[in-house]
Write a protein that holds these residues in place. Structure first.
Motif, PDB file in Angstrom:
ATOM      1  N   PRO A   1      -2.413   3.849   0.137  1.00  0.00           N
ATOM      2  CA  PRO A   1      -2.533   4.022  -1.311  1.00  0.00           C
ATOM      3  C   PRO A   1      -1.587   5.116  -1.812  1.00  0.00           C
ATOM      4  CG  PRO A   1      -4.704   3.986  -0.271  1.00  0.00           C
ATOM      5  CD  PRO A   1      -3.690   4.058   0.832  1.00  0.00           C
ATOM      6  N   ASP A   2      -1.083   4.929  -3.006  1.00  0.00           N
ATOM      7  CA  ASP A   2      -0.218   5.918  -3.662  1.00  0.00           C
ATOM      8  C   ASP A   2       1.053   6.222  -2.878  1.00  0.00           C
ATOM      9  OD1 ASP A   2      -2.072   6.126  -5.766  1.00  0.00           O
ATOM     10  OD2 ASP A   2      -3.237   7.585  -4.617  1.00  0.00           O
ATOM     11  N   CYS A   3       1.548   5.270  -2.115  1.00  0.00           N
ATOM     12  CA  CYS A   3       2.776   5.431  -1.320  1.00  0.00           C
ATOM     13  C   CYS A   3       3.956   4.925  -2.155  1.00  0.00           C
ATOM     14  CB  CYS A   3       2.638   4.651  -0.022  1.00  0.00           C
ATOM     15  SG  CYS A   3       4.170   4.470   0.915  1.00  0.00           S
ATOM     16  N   VAL A   4       4.854   5.822  -2.516  1.00  0.00           N
ATOM     17  CA  VAL A   4       5.991   5.468  -3.364  1.00  0.00           C
ATOM     18  C   VAL A   4       6.872   4.421  -2.686  1.00  0.00           C
ATOM     19  CG1 VAL A   4       8.075   6.364  -4.463  1.00  0.00           C
ATOM     20  CG2 VAL A   4       5.968   7.684  -4.539  1.00  0.00           C
ATOM     21  N   GLN A   5       7.174   4.617  -1.418  1.00  0.00           N
ATOM     22  CA  GLN A   5       8.028   3.658  -0.712  1.00  0.00           C
ATOM     23  C   GLN A   5       7.337   2.305  -0.544  1.00  0.00           C
ATOM     24  OE1 GLN A   5      10.339   4.864   2.682  1.00  0.00           O
ATOM     25  NE2 GLN A   5      10.189   7.015   2.107  1.00  0.00           N
ATOM     26  N   CYS A   6       6.021   2.321  -0.395  1.00  0.00           N
ATOM     27  CA  CYS A   6       5.261   1.070  -0.305  1.00  0.00           C
ATOM     28  C   CYS A   6       5.384   0.283  -1.607  1.00  0.00           C
ATOM     29  CB  CYS A   6       3.787   1.353  -0.009  1.00  0.00           C
ATOM     30  SG  CYS A   6       3.475   2.213   1.541  1.00  0.00           S
ATOM     31  N   HIS A   7       5.192   0.982  -2.730  1.00  0.00           N
ATOM     32  CA  HIS A   7       5.296   0.322  -4.032  1.00  0.00           C
ATOM     33  C   HIS A   7       6.711  -0.201  -4.269  1.00  0.00           C
ATOM     34  CE1 HIS A   7       1.251   1.350  -5.107  1.00  0.00           C
ATOM     35  NE2 HIS A   7       1.481   2.651  -5.032  1.00  0.00           N
ATOM     36  N   ALA A   8       7.719   0.571  -3.884  1.00  0.00           N
ATOM     37  CA  ALA A   8       9.111   0.132  -4.064  1.00  0.00           C
ATOM     38  C   ALA A   8       9.396  -1.107  -3.227  1.00  0.00           C
ATOM     39  CB  ALA A   8      10.070   1.265  -3.691  1.00  0.00           C
ATOM     40  N   THR A   9       8.866  -1.144  -2.021  1.00  0.00           N
ATOM     41  CA  THR A   9       9.067  -2.310  -1.147  1.00  0.00           C
ATOM     42  C   THR A   9       8.424  -3.546  -1.755  1.00  0.00           C
ATOM     43  OG1 THR A   9       9.225  -0.919   0.831  1.00  0.00           O
ATOM     44  CG2 THR A   9       8.609  -3.236   1.167  1.00  0.00           C
ATOM     45  N   CYS A  10       7.205  -3.415  -2.226  1.00  0.00           N
ATOM     46  CA  CYS A  10       6.507  -4.553  -2.834  1.00  0.00           C
ATOM     47  C   CYS A  10       7.222  -5.038  -4.092  1.00  0.00           C
ATOM     48  CB  CYS A  10       5.063  -4.187  -3.149  1.00  0.00           C
ATOM     49  SG  CYS A  10       4.048  -3.927  -1.680  1.00  0.00           S
ATOM     50  N   ARG A  11       7.674  -4.110  -4.924  1.00  0.00           N
ATOM     51  CA  ARG A  11       8.405  -4.498  -6.142  1.00  0.00           C
ATOM     52  C   ARG A  11       9.682  -5.246  -5.790  1.00  0.00           C
ATOM     53  NH1 ARG A  11       7.027   0.676  -7.913  1.00  0.00           N
ATOM     54  NH2 ARG A  11       9.149   1.382  -7.504  1.00  0.00           N
ATOM     55  N   ALA A  12      10.405  -4.770  -4.801  1.00  0.00           N
ATOM     56  CA  ALA A  12      11.659  -5.429  -4.403  1.00  0.00           C
ATOM     57  C   ALA A  12      11.389  -6.831  -3.863  1.00  0.00           C
ATOM     58  CB  ALA A  12      12.395  -4.581  -3.367  1.00  0.00           C
ATOM     59  N   LEU A  13      10.354  -6.977  -3.057  1.00  0.00           N
ATOM     60  CA  LEU A  13      10.009  -8.309  -2.543  1.00  0.00           C
ATOM     61  C   LEU A  13       9.572  -9.223  -3.676  1.00  0.00           C
ATOM     62  CD1 LEU A  13       8.138  -7.264   0.708  1.00  0.00           C
ATOM     63  CD2 LEU A  13      10.293  -8.519   0.584  1.00  0.00           C
ATOM     64  N   ASP A  14       8.800  -8.690  -4.622  1.00  0.00           N
ATOM     65  CA  ASP A  14       8.367  -9.481  -5.781  1.00  0.00           C
ATOM     66  C   ASP A  14       9.570  -9.967  -6.585  1.00  0.00           C
ATOM     67  OD1 ASP A  14       5.689  -9.085  -5.106  1.00  0.00           O
ATOM     68  OD2 ASP A  14       5.392  -7.460  -6.562  1.00  0.00           O
ATOM     69  N   ARG A  15      10.541  -9.076  -6.812  1.00  0.00           N
ATOM     70  CA  ARG A  15      11.743  -9.460  -7.576  1.00  0.00           C
ATOM     71  C   ARG A  15      12.522 -10.568  -6.882  1.00  0.00           C
ATOM     72  NH1 ARG A  15      12.188  -3.885  -8.490  1.00  0.00           N
ATOM     73  NH2 ARG A  15      13.742  -3.663  -6.862  1.00  0.00           N
ATOM     74  N   LYS A  16      12.473 -10.585  -5.551  1.00  0.00           N
ATOM     75  CA  LYS A  16      13.196 -11.618  -4.790  1.00  0.00           C
ATOM     76  C   LYS A  16      12.359 -12.881  -4.611  1.00  0.00           C
ATOM     77  CE  LYS A  16      16.710  -8.910  -3.347  1.00  0.00           C
ATOM     78  NZ  LYS A  16      18.077  -9.112  -3.733  1.00  0.00           N
ATOM     79  N   GLY A  17      11.100 -12.832  -5.069  1.00  0.00           N
ATOM     80  CA  GLY A  17      10.233 -14.004  -4.938  1.00  0.00           C
ATOM     81  C   GLY A  17       9.748 -14.247  -3.517  1.00  0.00           C
ATOM     82  N   ILE A  18       9.642 -13.175  -2.732  1.00  0.00           N
ATOM     83  CA  ILE A  18       9.222 -13.288  -1.342  1.00  0.00           C
ATOM     84  C   ILE A  18       7.731 -12.982  -1.242  1.00  0.00           C
ATOM     85  CG2 ILE A  18       9.525 -12.344   0.980  1.00  0.00           C
ATOM     86  CD1 ILE A  18      12.432 -11.678   0.157  1.00  0.00           C
ATOM     87  N   ASP A  19       6.988 -13.901  -0.639  1.00  0.00           N
ATOM     88  CA  ASP A  19       5.550 -13.712  -0.450  1.00  0.00           C
ATOM     89  C   ASP A  19       5.292 -12.798   0.740  1.00  0.00           C
ATOM     90  OD1 ASP A  19       4.842 -15.393  -2.555  1.00  0.00           O
ATOM     91  OD2 ASP A  19       4.889 -17.162  -1.266  1.00  0.00           O
ATOM     92  N   TYR A  20       4.216 -12.046   0.664  1.00  0.00           N
ATOM     93  CA  TYR A  20       3.861 -11.134   1.747  1.00  0.00           C
ATOM     94  C   TYR A  20       2.365 -10.887   1.707  1.00  0.00           C
ATOM     95  CZ  TYR A  20       4.178  -7.989  -2.250  1.00  0.00           C
ATOM     96  OH  TYR A  20       4.034  -7.415  -3.482  1.00  0.00           O
ATOM     97  N   ARG A  21       1.894 -10.298   2.781  1.00  0.00           N
ATOM     98  CA  ARG A  21       0.472  -9.941   2.897  1.00  0.00           C
ATOM     99  C   ARG A  21       0.400  -8.425   3.039  1.00  0.00           C
ATOM    100  NH1 ARG A  21      -3.409  -9.468   7.472  1.00  0.00           N
ATOM    101  NH2 ARG A  21      -1.598  -9.390   8.835  1.00  0.00           N
ATOM    102  N   LEU A  22      -0.465  -7.795   2.253  1.00  0.00           N
ATOM    103  CA  LEU A  22      -0.646  -6.345   2.314  1.00  0.00           C
ATOM    104  C   LEU A  22      -1.830  -5.993   3.212  1.00  0.00           C
ATOM    105  CD1 LEU A  22      -0.235  -5.208  -1.395  1.00  0.00           C
ATOM    106  CD2 LEU A  22       1.345  -4.847   0.489  1.00  0.00           C
ATOM    107  N   VAL A  23      -1.639  -4.949   4.025  1.00  0.00           N
ATOM    108  CA  VAL A  23      -2.717  -4.419   4.859  1.00  0.00           C
ATOM    109  C   VAL A  23      -2.776  -2.916   4.619  1.00  0.00           C
ATOM    110  CG1 VAL A  23      -3.582  -4.104   7.198  1.00  0.00           C
ATOM    111  CG2 VAL A  23      -2.376  -6.218   6.591  1.00  0.00           C
ATOM    112  N   ASP A  24      -3.919  -2.431   4.169  1.00  0.00           N
ATOM    113  CA  ASP A  24      -4.120  -1.007   3.897  1.00  0.00           C
ATOM    114  C   ASP A  24      -4.426  -0.294   5.214  1.00  0.00           C
ATOM    115  OD1 ASP A  24      -5.041   1.544   3.200  1.00  0.00           O
ATOM    116  OD2 ASP A  24      -6.104   0.803   1.435  1.00  0.00           O
ATOM    117  N   LEU A  25      -3.538   0.594   5.614  1.00  0.00           N
ATOM    118  CA  LEU A  25      -3.701   1.300   6.881  1.00  0.00           C
ATOM    119  C   LEU A  25      -4.907   2.229   6.894  1.00  0.00           C
ATOM    120  CD1 LEU A  25       0.036   2.102   7.583  1.00  0.00           C
ATOM    121  CD2 LEU A  25      -1.420   0.506   8.847  1.00  0.00           C
TER     122      LEU A  25
END
Length: 79
Positions: free
Chosen positions: A9-33
């Motif tokens: 939670p509240d991980c800046v790099q995590c949010h940036a990674t998800c946003r970049a994948l979303d912009r590229k239309g790439i599906d992914y699964r999130l797992v909260d460590l």
């Protein structure tokens, strides 16, 4: 193509990674460590100490990596 992003939670790099994948239309699964002890043990076994950790069938990496996200997008277009 299965992509798993191990996050905190509240991980800046995590949010940036998800946003970049979303912009590229790439599906992914999130797992909260913090919520999944087995996932945390898995990430540590891979040798990582920081989030996010992105894992595909062929590779894994840690941190916000636009170069790797671009490679995933290119591979997705070939499929």
């Amino acid at each position: 193509m299965t992509i798993t992003i191990y996050t905190k939670p509240d991980c800046v790099q995590c949010h940036a990674t998800c946003r970049a994948l979303d912009r590229k239309g790439i599906d992914y699964r999130l797992v909260d460590l913090l919520a999944d002890a087995q996932a945390l043990a898995h990430v540590k076994a891979l040798g990582y100490q920081q989030a996010p950790v992105v894992q595909t069938a062929d590779e894994h990496w840690s941190g916000f990596r636009p170069d790797k996200i671009g490679q995933l997008a290119a591979a997705a277009m070939v499929l």
